[in-house]
Design a protein around this motif. Structure first.
Motif, mmCIF file in Angstrom:
data_model
loop_
_atom_site.group_PDB
_atom_site.id
_atom_site.type_symbol
_atom_site.label_atom_id
_atom_site.label_comp_id
_atom_site.label_asym_id
_atom_site.label_seq_id
_atom_site.Cartn_x
_atom_site.Cartn_y
_atom_site.Cartn_z
ATOM 1 N N SER A 44 1.686 -7.390 -6.151
ATOM 2 C CA SER A 44 1.300 -5.820 -6.282
ATOM 3 C C SER A 44 1.460 -5.176 -4.939
ATOM 4 N N GLY A 45 1.734 -4.052 -5.403
ATOM 5 C CA GLY A 45 1.538 -3.124 -3.971
ATOM 6 C C GLY A 45 0.000 -3.036 -3.562
ATOM 7 N N THR A 46 -0.905 -3.365 -4.359
ATOM 8 C CA THR A 46 -2.165 -3.646 -3.957
ATOM 9 C C THR A 46 -2.435 -4.330 -2.840
ATOM 10 N N THR A 47 -1.825 -5.842 -3.110
ATOM 11 C CA THR A 47 -2.023 -6.813 -2.082
ATOM 12 C C THR A 47 -1.338 -6.241 -0.859
ATOM 13 N N ALA A 48 -0.154 -5.724 -0.682
ATOM 14 C CA ALA A 48 0.488 -5.556 0.464
ATOM 15 C C ALA A 48 -0.515 -4.534 1.112
ATOM 16 N N GLN A 49 -0.971 -3.436 0.231
ATOM 17 C CA GLN A 49 -1.523 -2.499 0.982
ATOM 18 C C GLN A 49 -3.000 -2.917 1.632
ATOM 19 N N ALA A 50 -3.650 -3.864 0.900
ATOM 20 C CA ALA A 50 -4.895 -4.787 1.499
ATOM 21 C C ALA A 50 -4.709 -5.468 2.531
ATOM 22 N N ILE A 51 -3.364 -6.160 2.897
ATOM 23 C CA ILE A 51 -3.238 -6.735 4.068
ATOM 24 C C ILE A 51 -2.740 -5.819 4.887
ATOM 25 N N ASP A 52 -1.920 -4.708 4.897
ATOM 26 C CA ASP A 52 -1.666 -3.832 5.990
ATOM 27 C C ASP A 52 -3.188 -3.234 6.605
ATOM 28 N N ASP A 53 -4.089 -2.676 5.639
ATOM 29 C CA ASP A 53 -5.337 -2.163 6.071
ATOM 30 C C ASP A 53 -5.985 -3.256 6.861
#
Length: 57
Positions: free
Chosen positions: A9-18
């Motif tokens: 999910s995009g949520t996973t990618a966003q969490a890693i980016d953060d």
């Protein structure tokens, strides 16, 4: 690093980016004020890693 999560999910990618952005920012800050911010850096890293683990389930 994000390539291994393709299809997630995009949520996973966003969490890693953060997490990575926070980590890079903290490295710069910690180089200047290591002793005072050491515990805060650890706490922030734990919070972000917890978020990633919750998202990945």
């Amino acid at each position: 690093m994000l390539d291994q999560f393709k299809g997630e999910s995009g949520t996973t990618a966003q969490a890693i980016d953060d997490f990575l952005l926070d980590l890079m920012t903290l490295v710069v800050v910690l180089e200047n004020t290591r002793k005072r911010l050491y515990n805060l850096a650890k706490q922030l890293a734990r919070v972000r890693l917890t978020r990633i683990s919750l998202v990945l389930g």
